[in-house]
Design an enzyme around this catalytic site. Structure first.
Site, PDB file in Angstrom:
ATOM      1  N   ASP A   7      -2.609  68.081  25.010  1.00  0.00           N
ATOM      2  CA  ASP A   7      -2.786  67.773  26.422  1.00  0.00           C
ATOM      3  C   ASP A   7      -1.436  68.078  27.099  1.00  0.00           C
ATOM      4  O   ASP A   7      -0.400  68.134  26.420  1.00  0.00           O
ATOM      5  CB  ASP A   7      -3.148  66.284  26.562  1.00  0.00           C
ATOM      6  CG  ASP A   7      -3.160  65.823  28.000  1.00  0.00           C
ATOM      7  OD1 ASP A   7      -3.724  66.541  28.844  1.00  0.00           O
ATOM      8  OD2 ASP A   7      -2.590  64.745  28.277  1.00  0.00           O
ATOM      9  N   ASP A   9      -0.289  66.824  30.758  1.00  0.00           N
ATOM     10  CA  ASP A   9       0.242  65.724  31.572  1.00  0.00           C
ATOM     11  C   ASP A   9       0.392  64.460  30.728  1.00  0.00           C
ATOM     12  O   ASP A   9      -0.598  63.903  30.261  1.00  0.00           O
ATOM     13  CB  ASP A   9      -0.713  65.442  32.751  1.00  0.00           C
ATOM     14  CG  ASP A   9      -0.806  66.619  33.709  1.00  0.00           C
ATOM     15  OD1 ASP A   9       0.232  67.195  34.048  1.00  0.00           O
ATOM     16  OD2 ASP A   9      -1.936  66.961  34.123  1.00  0.00           O
TER      17      ASP A   9
HETATM   18  C1  BG6 Z   1      -5.126  65.929  34.016  1.00  0.00           C
HETATM   19  C2  BG6 Z   1      -4.456  64.672  34.527  1.00  0.00           C
HETATM   20  O1  BG6 Z   1      -4.304  66.557  33.091  1.00  0.00           O
HETATM   21  O2  BG6 Z   1      -5.381  66.825  35.094  1.00  0.00           O
HETATM   22  C3  BG6 Z   1      -5.267  64.053  35.649  1.00  0.00           C
HETATM   23  O3  BG6 Z   1      -4.315  63.761  33.461  1.00  0.00           O
HETATM   24  C4  BG6 Z   1      -5.509  65.082  36.734  1.00  0.00           C
HETATM   25  O4  BG6 Z   1      -4.549  62.949  36.168  1.00  0.00           O
HETATM   26  C5  BG6 Z   1      -6.198  66.307  36.141  1.00  0.00           C
HETATM   27  O5  BG6 Z   1      -6.344  64.538  37.766  1.00  0.00           O
HETATM   28  C6  BG6 Z   1      -6.448  67.401  37.165  1.00  0.00           C
HETATM   29  O6  BG6 Z   1      -5.224  67.922  37.604  1.00  0.00           O
HETATM   30  P1  BG6 Z   1      -5.028  68.878  38.840  1.00  0.00           P
HETATM   31  O7  BG6 Z   1      -3.595  69.316  38.704  1.00  0.00           O
HETATM   32  O8  BG6 Z   1      -5.988  70.030  38.669  1.00  0.00           O
HETATM   33  O9  BG6 Z   1      -5.304  68.097  40.070  1.00  0.00           O
HETATM   34 MG    MG Z   2      -2.574  63.421  29.817  1.00  0.00          MG
END
Ligand code: BG6
Ligand code: MG
Length: 216
Positions: A7, A9
């Site tokens: 993953d 984030d």
């Molecule tokens: C995930 C995060 O990796 O990505 C979430 O954990 C986030 O918090 C999701 O909402 C979508 O991300 P983005 O950057 O497309 O808004």
């Molecule tokens: Mg994550």
């Protein structure tokens, strides 16, 4: 042959905190309520649109579709302002060394993120080249806990799901890994990531050989 699917984030970089900051700003400035860090656990690994739905439900709010779309875009603009300042120094402790050890161990490396910002983040922190495959929010139709993102990663790497291990900081991500039939490594608190096969606070000093023995 085995594969590790990471993953982004909260595992590679601390952007989970930036997502929280941007959603909190939206809740405060546009929706008229606050969201706690504890509630934010429910947003980790969840897509942008589904995150907004959860925030609205949490605050007993409803919005028309056009306003929802506008607010999701606004949140993303605030989020992008935060990630634009990122540099290679923002890679979480232990990650670079762990990726090197994984590579040396002959294990394939994939990214499995729901984020549409994943590719620009990897470029900013200078580690795009470390991944054999990148599955991000632009390549999938269902967010975690659906297993789609990890199954696609395994498929592109041509590794059977039972030979893959998923590295995740989110409850929804651990569920996605399990539903994909993969081993799961939690990064964070064991009390939160109860369903993971094994949990580490971070990737510092995690040994590949011992990890493989514990998982497979
Ligand atoms: C995930 C995060 O990796 O990505 C979430 O954990 C986030 O918090 C999701 O909402 C979508 O991300 P983005 O950057 O497309 O808004
Ligand atoms: Mg994550």
């Amino acid at each position: 042959m085995k594969a590790f699917l990471f993953d982004l984030d909260g595992v590679i970089v601390d952007t989970a905190h930036f997502h929280y900051q941007a959603w909190r700003r939206l809740a405060n400035e546009k929706l008229g309520f606050d969201i706690s860090e504890e509630f934010n656990e429910n947003l980790k690994g969840i897509s942008r649109t589904e995150s907004l739905e959860r925030i609205l439900a949490h605050g007993n709010s409803t919005l028309d579709e056009a306003t929802k779309a506008a607010y999701a875009t606004l949140k993303n603009e605030w989020y992008v302002e935060l990630i634009n300042k990122m540099t290679p120094d923002d890679i979480l402790p232990g990650v670079k060394v762990f990726l090197e050890k994984t590579r040396q161990g002959g294990i394939k490396i994939g990214l499995g993120s729901v984020s549409k910002n994943a590719k620009p983040i990897l470029e900013k922190i200078g580690i795009v080249e470390d991944f054999d495959v990148i599955i991000d929010g632009t390549k999938i139709s269902k967010g975690k806990p659906d297993p789609e993102v990890f199954l696609k990663g395994a498929q592109e790497l041509q590794i059977a799901p039972h030979d893959c291990a998923v590295f995740e900081d989110a409850v929804a991500g651990i569920e996605a890994g399990k539903r994909a039939g993969m081993k799961t490594v939690g990064i964070g608190q064991a009390e939160v990531l109860k369903e993971a096969d094994i949990v580490f606070p971070n990737l510092v000093d995690v040994e590949i050989f011992e990890l493989l023995q514990a998982l497979f």
